[in-house]
Each structure stands twice: as C-alpha cells, then as structure tokens.
Design a protein around this motif. Sequence first.
Motif: not given
Ligand SMILES: Cc1cc2nc3c(=O)[nH]c(=O)nc-3n(C[C@H](O)[C@H](O)[C@H](O)COP(=O)(O)OP(=O)(O)OC[C@H]3O[C@@H](n4cnc5c(N)ncnc54)[C@H](O)[C@@H]3O)c2cc1C
Length: 330
Positions: A121, A155, A261, A291
């Motif tokens: 973290e 994140c 979320q 996203g």
């Molecule tokens: C109900 C729902 C439906 C959705 N439907 C779709 C869809 O149909 N199509 C689509 O394209 N998208 C969809 N999305 C959106 C999509 O799921 C998200 O936009 C995407 O998963 C975000 O990815 P990310 O890697 O940016 O963030 P995340 O997947 O949230 O990953 C963030 C990462 O950062 C890590 N992290 C956080 N803080 C720290 C720290 N301090 N140190 C180290 N690591 C840390 C976390 O552990 C996590 O692994 C949907 C979302 C939801 C909730």
Amino acid sequence: MTRCGYGGKEIYSEWAWRSLSEWQALSARSGLPIFHPTGVLWVHTQPSELVQASARVLSRKNIPFTLLQADELRRRFPVMRVANDEAGFLEPAGGALMARRAVQSLASELKANGVTFLSGEVSPIRREQGENGALAAVTTKSGERIDADQFVFACGPWLDRICPDAMANRLFVTRQEVFFFSVDAGATGALPIWADLPFYGFPSLEGRGFKVANDTHGAPANPDTVDRRASAAGEEEARAFLARRFPSLAKAPLSEMRVCQYENSSNGDLVIDRHPGLDNVWVVGCGSGHGFKHGPAVGSHIAELVAGTAKPRDPFLIASKLRQQDRGVQ
Ligand SMILES: Cc1cc2nc3c(=O)[nH]c(=O)nc-3n(C[C@H](O)[C@H](O)[C@H](O)COP(=O)(O)OP(=O)(O)OC[C@H]3O[C@@H](n4cnc5c(N)ncnc54)[C@H](O)[C@@H]3O)c2cc1C
C-alpha cells in the motif's frame, strides 16, 4: 460490457474498437473466455440523439452496427417486451469482458515475460516531496521504499487520496448496486447484452444469472466503508424494470447481489495526465462506469506519455475536470 457507441464522443468509440482486438487476442492466448462475443443492444425510443450520433460515428469508422425496428426486435428477442415506437441499435462485435480474469491473465503473462510485481500500500504523495519537480521514490505503509524514473498512479476510487494535489475534490465515488437473477439456460434465447437506460444488463454468462443494474449514479461512497449489502429498494426497482421489459423474468429468484463503486470524474471523461506538481508522475483513472473496456488503448497512450512520444491531451486533462458533477459521457 464493451461497446463502441458513445454518441458523439468519438475518442471513446475509437479506443473501444482498438481495444477490442487486444481483448480478443488476450482471450485467445489465455485459453479462457475473457471476451464473450454476445453483441450489445441499445433499446431506445425513437428518435434518440445518442443513437443517431453513435450511428454517424460508427459509420465513419467502419465499426459494424444494425438498426432494428420494433417488429424485428420482437422476432429476434421474444423475451423482450417492445413498444411500437421503440427500436434497437445492435453492435454485433460488442460483448462481455470478464474483468477479473482479464487482469489476472495479463498479470501472469507479463510476469512470465519478465515484469516484476511488487505488492504493497503506497503512501500518498505530495508536491513538496519533489526534488527539482520530480518524485524520486514512493514508500509503502510497511516502510519499503521504491525508486523509479517515472510513476503511474492508477488507483481507482482511491486516486484522490493518493494524489491529493491532482485529484482532491475531482473524484466522485458513487455506490452502485448490481443484481443477478437465476434464469433457465435458454430462457433469454439469443439476447445480447442490452442497455435500456438507465438500466443495463447481461444474459446469464457462465451460469452466473441474468444481470440487471441501474447506471444512475448512486449515493456518494467511501470505497473502504461503503455498505456492500444491496438494498431491498434496489431489488424492487430492478424487478419493476424486469416486469416492464422482460416480464417473464420478473419473479426469477435472486442468485447474487453486488455493491460496487463508480469512480467518476465530473463529466465522465477519463483522467490521463501529468501530475500538476511532479513532472515524472502520471495520474490515470476516473473510469466513470465505462473505463474498463478502454484498458489496452489507455495503456498504450500511457506508454507513449512515459516515453515522451505523446503529449497529454483533451479530454483527459485534469484541468478540464471540474469540482462539481455534470455527467456528459454516457
Ligand atoms: C457496477 C459497475 C459496472 C461497470 N461496468 C462497466 C462496463 O460495462 N464497461 C466498462 O468498460 N467499465 C465498466 N465499469 C468501470 C470499470 O470497472 C472501472 O472504470 C475500471 O475497473 C477502473 O479500473 P482502474 O484500474 O482505474 O481502477 P481499479 O480497478 O479500482 O484499480 C485500482 C487499483 O489501485 C489499487 N490501489 C489503490 N490504492 C492503492 C495504494 N495506496 N497503493 C497501492 N495500490 C493501490 C487498488 O488495490 C486497485 O487494485 C463498471 C464499474 C462498475 C462499478
């Protein structure tokens, strides 16, 4: 789901289309179904500006789609109740991405190719930590120090806490409920993934159940403490929707409920930009409920930014994100 129809927001149509072939390739390499080619159907009342704009963009980019009138919708998808003034915008190339499996497969592939994974973290970073405007290292909560030339912070709903100088008050995390209903295999025929805003859902994939969710932004949520139990009111609302659109499924037993979320920017555009006070730090996120599908295109854009072969660009700039929500990307 992955689909290319984004109204007039052309960059997302382009990125979703580019990313799709990468997802298909990963699916083929991993030997597991990471992409289910179900097609994606937008059901709408005619005329729909969103659909008309999507049709214009997809035509220009040679991305396949078909417009289906009410009779045709009823014939092909008899499980759906369709009114005479409704129509469908079908993207036959769209489908479902198995998100967790995709990330795990990619991670294990990268590891096999020599990428090092560290787990921990990371503590929040502040502009004041910079030396000549650059960050030398991050530290983890357990005291480990990680040095690097460049850092990418992706994140999710924690992005504002980890990069407060960039994202404080620019990230709107909302609570979203998702319901799965137990339906017999074959009960929904050849029904694709569908959107009938504000609801959307999936046919039962891998036996998980018929998914129904409301895309309206829910209450503000803290991702660490949000109540992960779905509400009776949410289930009632989903069933009322089913009774209108998929009447034969309205009384199906629940098989699963999830509370997730959305991590929204003010307008729904992603953030992919340089940190405002640290030149070697990149801030990436604000998937805003849409996203995931863009992952491969986002990744390749970030690689170019890090390599210095591309510049941060609209509509992904932090400065263009307001501190008040006004959703513009659907
Ligand atoms: C109900 C729902 C439906 C959705 N439907 C779709 C869809 O149909 N199509 C689509 O394209 N998208 C969809 N999305 C959106 C999509 O799921 C998200 O936009 C995407 O998963 C975000 O990815 P990310 O890697 O940016 O963030 P995340 O997947 O949230 O990953 C963030 C990462 O950062 C890590 N992290 C956080 N803080 C720290 C720290 N301090 N140190 C180290 N690591 C840390 C976390 O552990 C996590 O692994 C949907 C979302 C939801 C909730």
